[in-house]
Enzyme design. Structure first.
Site, PDB file in Angstrom:
ATOM      1  N   ASP A  49     -54.525  30.049  -1.879  1.00  0.00           N
ATOM      2  CA  ASP A  49     -53.285  28.600  -1.902  1.00  0.00           C
ATOM      3  C   ASP A  49     -53.114  28.070  -0.809  1.00  0.00           C
ATOM      4  OD1 ASP A  49     -50.615  27.482  -1.647  1.00  0.00           O
ATOM      5  OD2 ASP A  49     -50.052  29.217  -0.466  1.00  0.00           O
ATOM      6  N   PHE A  50     -53.001  27.012  -1.043  1.00  0.00           N
ATOM      7  CA  PHE A  50     -53.417  26.070   0.202  1.00  0.00           C
ATOM      8  C   PHE A  50     -52.294  25.841   1.442  1.00  0.00           C
ATOM      9  CE2 PHE A  50     -52.614  21.911   1.424  1.00  0.00           C
ATOM     10  CZ  PHE A  50     -54.553  21.451   2.028  1.00  0.00           C
ATOM     11  N   ASP A  51     -51.131  25.449   1.274  1.00  0.00           N
ATOM     12  CA  ASP A  51     -49.863  25.772   2.647  1.00  0.00           C
ATOM     13  C   ASP A  51     -49.826  26.965   3.174  1.00  0.00           C
ATOM     14  OD1 ASP A  51     -49.091  22.757   2.555  1.00  0.00           O
ATOM     15  OD2 ASP A  51     -49.473  23.241   0.712  1.00  0.00           O
ATOM     16  N   ASP A 235     -49.868  33.944   1.267  1.00  0.00           N
ATOM     17  CA  ASP A 235     -48.798  33.676   1.987  1.00  0.00           C
ATOM     18  C   ASP A 235     -47.158  33.897   1.922  1.00  0.00           C
ATOM     19  OD1 ASP A 235     -47.512  31.070   3.722  1.00  0.00           O
ATOM     20  OD2 ASP A 235     -48.780  30.962   1.798  1.00  0.00           O
TER      21      ASP A 235
END
Length: 295
Positions: A49-51, A235
């Site tokens: 994932d990114f954020d 996350d």
């Protein structure tokens, strides 16, 4: 392969990365996944994932940027594995821009699966491929201001335009959790009337089209490239379908490793992970340790 949820196996979800050393997964399935990745790195998929995973969470998502060490570490790791993929709810081009992924030596074959896989950006071409937008997104966008005003939870909330989706953030509200809970029902009703679904996250409710999620995107991409092992790091609640996808791949014989970018806000991800690291800095350290081990 056995699932990491095997109730007969003790699980240490507090396993942390130790400096430059690779963490020891707290589950048998996780250890098998890491062993397979190390044994045949050229057939491994590294996805995340990114954020909140490689970019720290910030109050304004437009200001989110990849951890400063993320791109150099990925550039060192990517040539040693089959593929590196970012799987994000953001538009692919936004993740590319905020991540600083374009034009980086070593990342020529990076792929960004944006909008939960509805969009695909490939570093090799620098282009995005995607279907036409869902018409319900425009309808929801038009109705959201009135809904937020009527809800009484609108003070401090704000709307993020995501092209193929719309997200309502409550992190800036006086009581972020109360605003999040108050808006859940009204936003679900609004989304349902226009053929959309609500994807909850860390103080954010995203209204988006159904049919794609990170699990579908990850499974399809892993099969496209013939991945012999998969590492996925996330996350947030939107990462749980990707965790489930790795479980299903493991059950079908493809080893996998699940990594949680540690968060006290979303314990479900932590509880299902094979390895927990300390946020984006911990993810970067883990990826650096992988790159070093594969030298």
């Amino acid at each position: 392969m056995g699932s990491h949820t095997d109730s007969t196996e003790p699980k240490d979800t507090d396993t942390r990365d130790g400096g430059g050393d690779l963490p020891v997964p707290g589950t048998r399935a996780g250890r098998e996944g890491l062993d397979a990745l190390l044994a045949r790195p050229g057939e491994a998929l590294i996805a995340f994932d990114f954020d909140g995973t490689i970019a720290p969470i910030v109050a304004d998502p437009e200001q989110a940027r990849a951890h400063p060490d993320a791109v150099p570490v990925l550039a060192a790791l990517a040539p040693k594995v089959a593929s590196v993929a970012v799987v994000t709810g953001r538009p692919a081009e936004v993740a590319v821009r905020n991540g600083g992924f374009a034009g980086v030596a070593g990342l020529e074959h990076l792929v960004v699966l944006g909008h939960y896989g509805a969009e695909r950006w490939e570093a090799a071409t620098g282009t995005v491929t995607a279907p036409a937008p869902h018409p319900g997104v425009a309808a929801v966008r038009a109705e959201l201001p009135g809904l937020l005003d009527r809800s009484g939870a609108g003070q401090g909330t704000w709307v993020e335009e995501k092209g193929r989706a719309v997200a309502v953030h409550t992190r800036r509200a006086d009581d972020p959790q109360a605003a999040f809970e108050a808006l859940g029902g009204p936003l679900a009703d609004l989304a349902g009337r226009h053929g959309l679904i609500v994807e909850p996250g860390r103080m954010v409710l995203e209204l988006r089209p159904p049919g794609m999620d990170k699990g579908v995107a990850l499974t399809e991409y892993a099969r496209d490239i013939g991945a012999a092992s998969v590492l996925y790091a996330g996350d947030d609640l939107g990462d749980l379908p990707a965790f489930t996808a790795v479980d299903e791949l493991r059950a079908a014989g493809t080893p996998g490793l699940l990594v949680c970018s540690g968060s006290d806000e979303v314990t479900e991800v932590r509880d299902r992970a094979d390895v927990v690291v300390d946020g984006p800095a911990g993810v970067v350290r883990l990826l650096r340790a992988l790159a070093d081990r594969l030298d």
